[in-house]
Design an enzyme around this catalytic site. Structure first.
Site, PDB file in Angstrom:
ATOM      1  N   SER A 148      -0.910  -2.720   8.619  1.00  0.00           N
ATOM      2  CA  SER A 148      -0.279  -2.806   7.295  1.00  0.00           C
ATOM      3  C   SER A 148       0.154  -1.446   6.767  1.00  0.00           C
ATOM      4  CB  SER A 148      -1.239  -3.473   6.299  1.00  0.00           C
ATOM      5  OG  SER A 148      -2.493  -2.800   6.272  1.00  0.00           O
ATOM      6  N   ASP A 388      -8.162  -0.067  -4.069  1.00  0.00           N
ATOM      7  CA  ASP A 388      -7.681   0.085  -2.690  1.00  0.00           C
ATOM      8  C   ASP A 388      -7.241   1.530  -2.502  1.00  0.00           C
ATOM      9  OD1 ASP A 388      -6.343   0.143  -0.290  1.00  0.00           O
ATOM     10  OD2 ASP A 388      -5.103  -1.622  -0.673  1.00  0.00           O
ATOM     11  N   HIS A 391      -4.186   1.808   1.203  1.00  0.00           N
ATOM     12  CA  HIS A 391      -2.742   1.593   1.174  1.00  0.00           C
ATOM     13  C   HIS A 391      -2.083   2.470   0.106  1.00  0.00           C
ATOM     14  CE1 HIS A 391      -4.370  -2.121   3.034  1.00  0.00           C
ATOM     15  NE2 HIS A 391      -3.312  -1.977   3.814  1.00  0.00           N
TER      16      HIS A 391
END
Length: 420
Positions: A148, A388, A391
């Site tokens: 990702s 998070d 990311h």
């Protein structure tokens, strides 16, 4: 300057798996949504036929500003404030961004993270020119391969070029495990291929996978390779899925013979399988291969702010001075260097780790989604659990990675032209 740490803090050894499991699930949820969006439409033919209409290649005129000085290390430098020319696009101007990365739209109150420009110490990066890149890519396929994090770099590059393509002349297809952006007038595509371990694994299904149950086939890559060999430019990345635990279940030889391997041992074996595939399948006269170094995490604020016990939440400025977080594994870096050095085919290594280490301010934090839904007010109020710090927001740091990629493609574009 890279600071070598003698050992990983025991706190990190225990917390890293929990953090990774939480935030890698986000990637799974996004792929599920992507697949659902595409169910209602007929899947178009992915590859152009051999007899397709030829698109006339225009010469790419390089100015003095487009050329990097020979020997300049673009990976050494500093982040400088530049709110006049950055960001290079906005969330509003790019319809291809997913909710996971649109931090400001998701409620992030500050926008300073968008206005930092990477300045190499001894040279300048060429200003990104989407039309020049599209001319370089005319008639070609550029494919990002990885997890990702790599999907974020794919989305960044799509946003960097799409504004100069007229409506009706561009499209985005979701054909799991791939996403394909097409610039029709250029007969060009920018693509993403989901392969979190590069070699085959039980996590290769685009929507049905989890980092909690990892099983990697260290010597199997042929299925992925069938798609990769059709690309003209390949950009690989694989790191964070390996780091859930210090050991990993894997097979080598018989798929029935599952063993537990040290992660660094397994990583080397997988990368050697990839290297053998590269040497056997890539034509260096017509194809180019690049490898991205690891994307750093900022899970523990005590690393840059001694005495604190937080993470990347509420960080608004880059780290100043030398810094290397313990989430970036130096042994993995050495393995990548060893394997690339032994390749027969030249693979360009884009070492974006150090420059990204400084950007504790640029992660999605609590301004993101989990399992396809934006975090609730209650979840946002608990950043130690829900932030998070793996990311990246877009616009943001992956745009710089693509500026560096663009600089190398500019430098070498004549090598991509088909033999006359």
């Amino acid at each position: 300057m890279i600071m070598t740490l003698p050992s990983i803090d025991r706190r990190i050894q225990s917390l890293f798996p929990v953090a990774l499991a939480s935030f890698l699930i986000l990637g799974t949820a996004q792929l599920v949504l992507d697949a659902m969006k595409n169910n209602h439409s007929q899947i178009q033919q992915l590859f152009y036929s051999v007899g397709r209409e030829e698109h006339r290649r225009l010469p790419v005129v390089l100015s003095k500003e487009d050329r990097m000085d020979e020997g300049c290390n673009v990976f050494e430098g500093q982040w400088v404030w530049d709110n006049k020319s950055y960001p290079l696009y906005t969330e509003e101007s790019c319809p291809y961004l997913v909710k996971q990365v649109t931090c400001q739209r998701n409620g992030r109150p500050d926008s300073l993270y968008k206005n930092w420009r990477w300045q190499p110490r001894a040279c300048k990066l060429p200003r990104f020119n989407p039309k020049k890149l599209l001319e370089i890519l005319r008639g070609k396929r550029l494919m990002f391969v990885g997890d990702s994090i790599q999907r974020g770099q794919f989305e960044s590059l799509v946003c960097l070029v799409q504004s100069v393509i007229p409506d009706g002349k561009k499209s985005l297809e979701r054909i799991p495990p791939m996403k394909i952006f097409k610039a029709k007038e250029y007969d060009a595509s920018i693509e993403y291929y989901w392969a979190p371990f590069i070699t085959e694994s039980i996590s290769d299904h685009a929507t049905n996978h989890t980092v909690l149950k990892r099983l990697v086939r260290l010597d199997s890559i042929a299925k992925h390779g069938e798609e990769w060999k059709k690309a003209d430019i390949l950009v690989f990345e694989s790191y964070v899925w390996w780091m859930y635990k210090p050991t990993i279940n894997a097979t080598y030889g018989s798929n029935a013979n599952v063993k537990e391997y040290n992660v660094t041992t397994a990583y080397r074996m997988a990368l050697e399988t990839w290297a053998n595939w590269i040497d056997s399948n890539i034509n260096p006269l017509t194809q180019k291969v690049l490898f991205m170094s690891m994307s750093p995490t900022h899970l523990w604020s005590w690393e840059w702010k001694p005495g604190s016990d937080e993470n990347c939440f509420n960080e608004t400025k880059p780290i100043q001075g030398p810094y290397w977080g313990t989430g970036s594994n130096l042994e993995i870096m050495k393995i990548v260097g060893d394997v690339l050095r032994d390749l027969k085919i030249d693979v360009k290594f884009l070492n974006i780790t150090q420059l990204s280490e400084f950007r504790k301010d640029a992660h999605t934090s609590v301004f993101t989604e989990r399992k396809g839904k934006l975090l609730t007010k209650e979840q946002r109020s608990d950043p130690k659990t829900y932030a998070d710090c793996i990311h990246w927001c877009l616009p943001g740091v992956p745009d710089t990675w693509n500026e560096i990629l663009y600089a190398y493609l500019l430098q070498d574009y004549r090598n991509f032209l088909p033999p006359q």
